[in-house]
Design a protein around this motif. Structure first.
Motif, PDB file in Angstrom:
ATOM      1  N   ALA A  61      41.184  40.966  29.772  1.00 30.34           N
ATOM      2  CA  ALA A  61      42.329  40.703  30.773  1.00 30.34           C
ATOM      3  C   ALA A  61      42.126  39.425  31.799  1.00 30.34           C
ATOM      4  CB  ALA A  61      42.574  41.930  31.747  1.00 30.34           C
ATOM      5  N   ILE A  62      40.922  39.232  32.247  1.00 29.27           N
ATOM      6  CA  ILE A  62      40.633  38.058  33.264  1.00 29.27           C
ATOM      7  C   ILE A  62      40.915  36.838  32.493  1.00 29.27           C
ATOM      8  CG2 ILE A  62      39.028  36.977  34.622  1.00 29.27           C
ATOM      9  CD1 ILE A  62      37.861  39.871  35.289  1.00 29.27           C
ATOM     10  N   PRO A  63      40.407  36.473  31.264  1.00 24.98           N
ATOM     11  CA  PRO A  63      40.705  35.358  30.965  1.00 24.98           C
ATOM     12  C   PRO A  63      41.991  34.520  30.760  1.00 24.98           C
ATOM     13  CG  PRO A  63      38.828  36.290  29.814  1.00 24.98           C
ATOM     14  CD  PRO A  63      39.384  37.142  30.558  1.00 24.98           C
ATOM     15  N   ILE A  64      42.773  35.938  30.309  1.00 22.34           N
ATOM     16  CA  ILE A  64      44.222  35.735  29.916  1.00 22.34           C
ATOM     17  C   ILE A  64      45.116  35.242  31.118  1.00 22.34           C
ATOM     18  CG2 ILE A  64      46.259  36.565  29.027  1.00 22.34           C
ATOM     19  CD1 ILE A  64      44.738  38.133  27.014  1.00 22.34           C
ATOM     20  N   PRO A 115      41.936  41.601  36.872  1.00 22.00           N
ATOM     21  CA  PRO A 115      42.109  40.197  37.423  1.00 22.00           C
ATOM     22  C   PRO A 115      42.229  39.935  38.815  1.00 22.00           C
ATOM     23  CG  PRO A 115      43.596  40.699  35.719  1.00 22.00           C
ATOM     24  CD  PRO A 115      43.073  42.046  36.197  1.00 22.00           C
ATOM     25  N   VAL A 116      42.656  40.911  39.706  1.00 18.79           N
ATOM     26  CA  VAL A 116      43.061  40.708  40.875  1.00 18.79           C
ATOM     27  C   VAL A 116      41.818  40.104  41.618  1.00 18.79           C
ATOM     28  CG1 VAL A 116      43.739  41.939  43.307  1.00 18.79           C
ATOM     29  CG2 VAL A 116      44.738  42.432  40.918  1.00 18.79           C
ATOM     30  N   GLY A 117      40.696  40.832  41.678  1.00 17.82           N
ATOM     31  CA  GLY A 117      39.363  40.285  42.436  1.00 17.82           C
ATOM     32  C   GLY A 117      39.306  38.733  42.136  1.00 17.82           C
ATOM     33  N   SER A 331      40.278  29.975  35.977  1.00 17.13           N
ATOM     34  CA  SER A 331      39.535  30.412  34.991  1.00 17.13           C
ATOM     35  C   SER A 331      38.005  30.389  35.220  1.00 17.13           C
ATOM     36  CB  SER A 331      39.919  29.224  33.818  1.00 17.13           C
ATOM     37  OG  SER A 331      41.156  29.342  33.550  1.00 17.13           O
ATOM     38  N   ALA A 332      37.501  29.381  36.244  1.00 13.96           N
ATOM     39  CA  ALA A 332      36.241  29.306  36.551  1.00 13.96           C
ATOM     40  C   ALA A 332      35.776  30.814  36.878  1.00 13.96           C
ATOM     41  CB  ALA A 332      35.619  28.137  37.269  1.00 13.96           C
ATOM     42  N   GLN A 333      36.475  30.920  37.997  1.00 17.14           N
ATOM     43  CA  GLN A 333      36.014  32.445  38.662  1.00 17.14           C
ATOM     44  C   GLN A 333      36.095  33.523  37.894  1.00 17.14           C
ATOM     45  OE1 GLN A 333      34.792  32.429  41.690  1.00 17.14           O
ATOM     46  NE2 GLN A 333      35.228  30.540  42.595  1.00 17.14           N
ATOM     47  N   ILE A 338      33.533  37.894  34.469  1.00 20.01           N
ATOM     48  CA  ILE A 338      33.137  38.670  33.140  1.00 20.01           C
ATOM     49  C   ILE A 338      31.695  38.397  33.060  1.00 20.01           C
ATOM     50  CG2 ILE A 338      33.103  37.968  30.878  1.00 20.01           C
ATOM     51  CD1 ILE A 338      35.949  36.776  31.341  1.00 20.01           C
ATOM     52  N   ALA A 339      31.004  37.240  33.475  1.00 18.48           N
ATOM     53  CA  ALA A 339      29.625  37.462  33.259  1.00 18.48           C
ATOM     54  C   ALA A 339      28.815  38.345  34.236  1.00 18.48           C
ATOM     55  CB  ALA A 339      29.192  35.673  33.899  1.00 18.48           C
ATOM     56  N   GLN A 340      29.124  38.536  35.455  1.00 17.79           N
ATOM     57  CA  GLN A 340      28.909  39.587  36.317  1.00 17.79           C
ATOM     58  C   GLN A 340      29.000  41.041  35.707  1.00 17.79           C
ATOM     59  OE1 GLN A 340      28.871  39.314  40.690  1.00 17.79           O
ATOM     60  NE2 GLN A 340      30.665  38.122  40.273  1.00 17.79           N
ATOM     61  N   GLY A 341      30.175  41.188  35.095  1.00 17.02           N
ATOM     62  CA  GLY A 341      30.479  42.518  34.641  1.00 17.02           C
ATOM     63  C   GLY A 341      29.606  42.860  33.321  1.00 17.02           C
ATOM     64  N   ILE A 342      29.345  42.043  32.457  1.00 13.88           N
ATOM     65  CA  ILE A 342      28.554  42.218  31.373  1.00 13.88           C
ATOM     66  C   ILE A 342      27.182  42.356  32.035  1.00 13.88           C
ATOM     67  CG2 ILE A 342      27.464  41.024  29.168  1.00 13.88           C
ATOM     68  CD1 ILE A 342      30.284  39.571  28.937  1.00 13.88           C
TER      69      ILE A 342
END
Length: 389
Positions: A61-64, A115-117, A331-333, A338-342
């Motif tokens: 969701a976030i990248p899109i 994606p809200v955060g 996109s950068a945020q 995503i990196a934090q989530g993984i």
């Protein structure tokens, strides 16, 4: 970026309300959503599966959403749309029965909400930067609201049946959506479009950016044992619920103090320097925690949350906001989220096994993660010096 005219008041208070609403929702959902799931008849394994959904769907969701927000220069619109969709998703969830229906509806709600955060962080850093305002004094209201949300919901959970807790989550989501409506649209200053920006390497091929992503994510992920098992460990030490709540609140208060003082930090302290402070604070904190320190030491260790979480958060987000090429801020945020989530998902799974096998000694592995995160920060700093003679 050029500052806006001083007649434009109200940006920071409106943004602070969004953070308040967002963290009240977190204070409601994080501790008490599992209680609702249990009340709906889900077993422990299924609850774990449901709780893992946001960590998985954010990768999609976030990248899109972030890419579309960047492409259309529509951060505010994306925020309003995703927040409204979150309300719809949680309403569906409230009426769901059975594991399959709950899993499906929570997946839809998470697709909208994850994606809200990152969008809020991008909007805040961009808008506050344009107005010459510091991020920390606005963000701190979210941390304070998390404390209030947790305590208020804890009281509500004592007087209402667990099956009704979902309506507190729905109400908090509605408040988040409503607070996004008064936000001002962000415009790109004319000076940014008058000159052509120098060519930049794509973000996912930018070694400095990737090193900061890895460093910030690992330092934050080193909190996994603390987030998941500190309450259990402190209960075993004989601490009652009020003392444990006070210890958690003390860590958040320390974080709030750092955010409030951000504008007074030395100008020579770079974002990567803040990350390094975070790595050192986390390493010290988890190393001492691994040796089962006495109760009297816990308040001092909780104050280190200002470094392990707060300094890392400020450093990573500020660096990303400054380093992202024009038109790629969201996109950068998003990549960082995503990196934090993984990283957090991986360390949470590992920490469960380590804590079950070794108890508090599992914090030693978290100290190692913080050390590796700090090493990534050193790599980023060295690479940056080479790239910028």
């Amino acid at each position: 970026m050029p500052a806006y005219p001083p007649s434009r008041f109200g940006f920071a208070p409106r943004l602070a309300l969004v953070y308040v609403a967002l963290f009240v929702l977190s204070g409601v959902q994080l501790p008490f959503f599992p209680l609702w799931l249990k009340a709906k008849g889900l077993d422990a394994g299924t609850i774990g599966l449901v709780l893992a959904v946001p960590m998985v769907v954010r990768v999609l969701a976030i990248p899109i959403v972030a890419r579309e927000a960047d492409r259309r220069d529509a951060l505010r619109g994306a925020l309003i749309l995703t927040a409204a969709a979150s309300v719809a998703g949680n309403l569906l969830l409230a009426f769901a029965d059975g594991a399959v229906a709950i899993l499906a509806t929570f997946t839809l709600a998470s697709l909208a909400f994850t994606p809200v955060g990152p969008l809020v962080e991008t909007y805040a850093l961009k808008g506050l930067g344009q107005r010459g305002r510091a991020y920390g004094p606005v963000r701190l209201w979210g941390s304070a609201a998390f404390i209030l949300g947790s305590f208020a919901t804890g009281f509500a959970a004592d007087v209402m049946a667990p099956r009704y807790l979902i309506w507190l989550i729905v109400a908090a989501t509605v408040i988040v959506a409503l607070t996004t409506l008064p936000l001002e649209p962000l415009t790109t200053p004319a000076s940014d479009t008058d000159t052509e920006a120098p060519p930049r390497r794509p973000l996912l091929r930018d070694g400095v950016f990737l090193a900061v992503l890895a460093g910030g994510s690992l330092i934050q992920a080193s909190h996994a044992v603390y987030y998941a098992f500190s309450t259990l460990a402190w209960r075993k030490m004989g601490l009652d619920g009020s003392v444990i709540a006070a210890l958690w609140a003390l860590g958040v208060i320390a974080e709030i103090v750092l955010f409030a003082l951000q504008s007074r930090l030395p100008h020579r302290l770079t974002p990567i320097g803040l990350m390094m402070i975070g790595a050192c604070g986390a390493t010290l904190r988890w190393t001492v925690m691994a040796f089962d320190p006495p109760v009297a030491a816990l308040p001092f260790l909780q104050v280190l949350h200002a470094a392990s979480f707060g300094a890392t958060h400020l450093g990573a987000l500020t660096f990303i906001a400054r380093h992202a090429p024009p038109g790629q801020a969201a996109s950068a945020q998003g990549y960082y989220a995503i990196a934090q989530g993984i990283a957090m998902a991986a360390t949470t799974v590992i920490s469960g096994w380590l804590f079950g096998a070794f108890g508090s000694a599992a914090y030693g592995a978290m100290a190692l993660a913080a050390i590796v995160g700090g090493a990534c920060g050193i790599v980023a700093q060295m690479a940056r010096r080479i790239a910028v003679p």
